[in-house]
Design a protein around this motif. Structure first.
Motif, short mmCIF file in Angstrom:
data_model
loop_
_atom_site.label_atom_id
_atom_site.label_comp_id
_atom_site.label_asym_id
_atom_site.label_seq_id
_atom_site.Cartn_x
_atom_site.Cartn_y
_atom_site.Cartn_z
N ASN A 1 0.87 -1.17 0.00
CA ASN A 1 0.00 0.00 0.00
C ASN A 1 0.91 1.22 0.00
O ASN A 1 1.97 1.21 0.62
N TYR A 2 0.50 2.27 -0.69
CA TYR A 2 1.36 3.45 -0.75
C TYR A 2 0.53 4.71 -0.89
O TYR A 2 -0.47 4.74 -1.63
N SER A 3 0.96 5.74 -0.18
CA SER A 3 0.30 7.05 -0.24
C SER A 3 -1.19 6.93 0.02
O SER A 3 -2.01 7.59 -0.64
N ASP A 4 -1.52 6.07 1.01
CA ASP A 4 -2.91 5.84 1.42
C ASP A 4 -3.78 5.29 0.28
O ASP A 4 -5.01 5.38 0.33
N ASN A 5 -3.12 4.73 -0.75
CA ASN A 5 -3.81 4.14 -1.90
C ASN A 5 -4.78 5.12 -2.54
O ASN A 5 -5.89 4.76 -2.96
N ARG A 6 -4.35 6.39 -2.61
CA ARG A 6 -5.17 7.44 -3.19
C ARG A 6 -4.36 8.27 -4.17
O ARG A 6 -3.15 8.40 -4.04
N THR A 7 -5.06 8.84 -5.13
CA THR A 7 -4.44 9.78 -6.06
C THR A 7 -5.51 10.77 -6.50
O THR A 7 -6.71 10.54 -6.29
N HIS A 8 -5.08 11.87 -7.10
CA HIS A 8 -6.02 12.87 -7.57
C HIS A 8 -6.30 12.66 -9.06
O HIS A 8 -5.36 12.61 -9.87
N LEU A 9 -7.57 12.55 -9.40
CA LEU A 9 -7.99 12.52 -10.80
C LEU A 9 -8.29 13.96 -11.21
O LEU A 9 -9.18 14.59 -10.64
N LYS A 10 -7.53 14.45 -12.18
CA LYS A 10 -7.70 15.82 -12.63
C LYS A 10 -8.06 15.84 -14.12
O LYS A 10 -7.45 15.11 -14.91
N PHE A 11 -9.03 16.64 -14.47
CA PHE A 11 -9.37 16.82 -15.88
C PHE A 11 -10.20 18.09 -16.03
O PHE A 11 -10.70 18.65 -15.05
N THR A 12 -10.34 18.50 -17.27
CA THR A 12 -11.17 19.66 -17.59
C THR A 12 -12.40 19.18 -18.36
O THR A 12 -12.28 18.54 -19.40
N GLY A 13 -13.58 19.47 -17.82
CA GLY A 13 -14.81 19.15 -18.52
C GLY A 13 -15.14 20.22 -19.54
O GLY A 13 -14.85 21.40 -19.33
N THR A 14 -15.73 19.80 -20.64
CA THR A 14 -16.09 20.75 -21.70
C THR A 14 -17.58 21.08 -21.71
O THR A 14 -18.00 22.02 -22.39
N GLY A 15 -18.35 20.30 -20.95
CA GLY A 15 -19.78 20.54 -20.91
C GLY A 15 -20.55 19.82 -22.00
O GLY A 15 -21.78 19.96 -22.08
N ASN A 16 -19.88 19.06 -22.85
CA ASN A 16 -20.59 18.32 -23.91
C ASN A 16 -20.22 16.83 -23.91
O ASN A 16 -20.32 16.17 -24.93
N SER B 1 -24.54 18.71 -19.39
CA SER B 1 -23.54 19.71 -18.99
C SER B 1 -23.68 20.09 -17.52
O SER B 1 -23.09 21.06 -17.08
N ASN B 2 -24.48 19.32 -16.77
CA ASN B 2 -24.64 19.60 -15.35
C ASN B 2 -23.48 19.02 -14.55
O ASN B 2 -22.74 18.14 -15.02
N ASP B 3 -23.34 19.49 -13.32
CA ASP B 3 -22.30 18.98 -12.44
C ASP B 3 -22.87 17.77 -11.71
O ASP B 3 -23.22 17.83 -10.53
N ALA B 4 -22.99 16.64 -12.41
CA ALA B 4 -23.61 15.42 -11.86
C ALA B 4 -22.75 14.23 -12.22
O ALA B 4 -23.17 13.31 -12.93
N LEU B 5 -21.53 14.23 -11.71
CA LEU B 5 -20.53 13.23 -12.08
C LEU B 5 -20.60 12.02 -11.16
O LEU B 5 -20.75 12.16 -9.94
N SER B 6 -20.48 10.83 -11.72
CA SER B 6 -20.36 9.59 -10.96
C SER B 6 -19.10 8.87 -11.40
O SER B 6 -18.76 8.88 -12.59
N LEU B 7 -18.41 8.26 -10.46
CA LEU B 7 -17.17 7.53 -10.77
C LEU B 7 -17.33 6.06 -10.39
O LEU B 7 -17.95 5.73 -9.38
N TYR B 8 -16.74 5.19 -11.20
CA TYR B 8 -16.73 3.75 -10.93
C TYR B 8 -15.33 3.21 -11.18
O TYR B 8 -14.53 3.83 -11.89
#
Length: 473
Positions: free
Chosen positions: A182-197, A223-230
């Motif tokens: 296990n390393y760095s609390d098994n976490r990372t940052h997902l970064k991206f830019t949404g375009t709205g489309n 284009s709403n802020d309604a993101l889900s991650l899996y």
């Protein structure tokens, strides 16, 4: 003699001031149980006198309720009893190859021990294993490494996550799996830019998560802020679904490849410290004239410190690592199910009835976990009367503070109670001790399903606890 008598009288007065009455405690519990907002709730409550080994007051004391993170106290208590508060995880790092002058040709091999604290942000006083490795190489005068960085991640069987967890939890910053490394609390940052489309730009992980993909399944018309991650566990990837607005995103997510994150971090650290690293493809450990030398023996913080931190922050991954360590210590395969069997065996051997205890993981993230208030207070009583190396569980539990409602913080109970909370959808639970420094009582409140806001429910629990224990100011 007068001075001695006065001292004894003062001590008896102080002891009496902490005492509670059974009628008063039962009245406070009954008031909560009869609240209209809890008419359809599943609820198990108990208050126990530790020294007398008796139940002071209760409601549905044997009803098995979903526990959420209060299950962490069961796993932590078992680890303290079996492993001891001074137990540490050891992660050895070897040089497998040969050194000539300032050059090492071979492999840097990191053998995972299941330590949940490697590179953790929550262990600032513990040397980072990456820094230890680079420093050890510098002390040997090594300026060039040709070979591979091998992270042996086989100790904890696949998969790292628990099959009883909800699939929607697996990508979250609280749904991290546990691995051999296990390393760095098994976490990372997902970064991206949404375009709205439905499209995204500049998608990346920081720090890098080698081997983990990013799959776009966003609604192209949203284009709403309604993101889900899996989490795609077959071919590790974070899947974006739902809708993303036209903005920058920075989301803390679970990393399913912490061993790769460690090797990548080490490779970058070598470069930053002026140690050249040249990857040599091929099977690890096949270097000619192979010698094996211990380079670093990394040690985690002591178990008491680990338990204190995980209870305070309610860290799922750390607790799951303890459950695997419990199984391994008992000569079993380090899986959640084997760990749970050891937990059950220990408490049965300690005289506790586990009939209402249904445990499927170490952390309480599985909704299938259930327990009764009776089991919790009996377990807490046992831990209060059976210190290990002078350490009791209550010493490692956080003060109540603002962890329940808005009423308790205005009373002495804010610091007079220690507790572990647990919450998920329609689950609100607490288990703890009173008074904090030298407990006379253990207590448990497990509530599933209610018809009011969570904030309102917490205030109702505050009122009950104030009714039971009072305000000593």
């Amino acid at each position: 003699m007068k001075k001695i008598a006065t001292t004894i009288a003062a001590a008896l007065t102080a002891i009496a001031s902490w005492a509670i009455t059974t009628p008063g405690a039962q009245q406070a519990i009954d008031a909560l149980a009869s609240d209209s907002a809890l008419e359809h709730a599943s609820m198990s409550i108990a208050v126990a006198d530790i020294a007398a080994d008796t139940i002071v007051a209760s409601h549905n004391i044997d009803l098995a309720c979903i526990t959420a993170s209060t299950m962490k106290t069961v796993t932590s208590a078992t680890a303290l009893l079996l492993l001891s508060p001074s137990y540490t995880f050891h992660t050895p790092v070897y040089l497998v190859g040969e050194t000539k002058g300032n050059k090492f040709k071979g492999d840097i091999v990191i053998k995972g021990s299941g330590d949940p604290t490697l590179g953790s942000a929550y262990c600032p006083a513990t040397p980072d294993i990456v820094g230890e490795i680079t420093s050890a190489l510098q002390q040997r005068g090594i300026k060039k490494v040709t070979g591979q960085i091998v992270a042996v991640d086989t100790l904890i069987p696949f998969p790292g996550y628990n099959g009883w967890w909800d699939c929607g939890d697996l990508s979250t910053d609280y749904g991290m799996g546990v691995h051999g490394i296990n390393y760095s609390d098994n976490r990372t940052h997902l970064k991206f830019t949404g375009t709205g489309n439905g499209t995204i730009a500049q998608a990346r992980f920081e720090p890098p998560a080698p081997g983990v993909g990013i799959v776009n399944r966003l609604d192209p018309g949203g284009s709403n802020d309604a993101l889900s991650l899996y989490l795609d566990t077959g071919n590790p990837a974070v899947v974006l679904a739902g809708e993303a607005a036209a903005r920058d995103y920075d989301i803390l997510v679970a990393c399913p490849t912490p061993a790769a994150m460690l090797t990548d971090s080490l490779q970058r650290a070598l470069s930053n410290q002026g140690i050249k690293f040249k990857l040599k493809p091929g099977a690890a450990g096949k270097t000619k004239h192979c010698d094996t030398t211990l380079l670093v023996m990394h040690k985690s913080p002591k178990l008491a410190s680990i338990v204190s931190s995980l209870l305070d922050r309610s860290d799922n991954m750390w607790t799951e690592a303890l459950l695997r360590a419990i199984a391994l210590h008992s000569g079993r395969r380090p899986t959640a199910s084997q760990g749970v069997e050891v937990v059950d065996s220990l408490w049965q051997a300690s005289g506790l009835d586990t009939g209402a205890k249904f445990q499927y993981d170490g952390s309480g993230l599985a909704r299938a976990n259930k327990n009764s208030a009776r089991f919790f207070v009996k377990m807490l009583d046992y831990m209060a009367t059976h210190p290990v190396e002078g350490t009791c569980l209550h010493q490692l539990m956080p003060k109540a503070g603002k962890r329940i409602g808005k009423l308790l913080p205005a009373t002495s109970l804010s610091t007079g109670i220690v507790l572990k909370s647990g919450s998920m959808t329609q689950v609100q639970c607490y288990v703890g001790y009173y008074p904090a420094s030298n407990p006379r009582y253990s207590w448990a409140v497990l509530i599933n399903n209610w018809n009011c806001s969570r904030a309102a429910l917490k205030n109702k629990i505050d009122n009950m606890l104030i009714g039971i224990f009072g305000d000593k100011d």
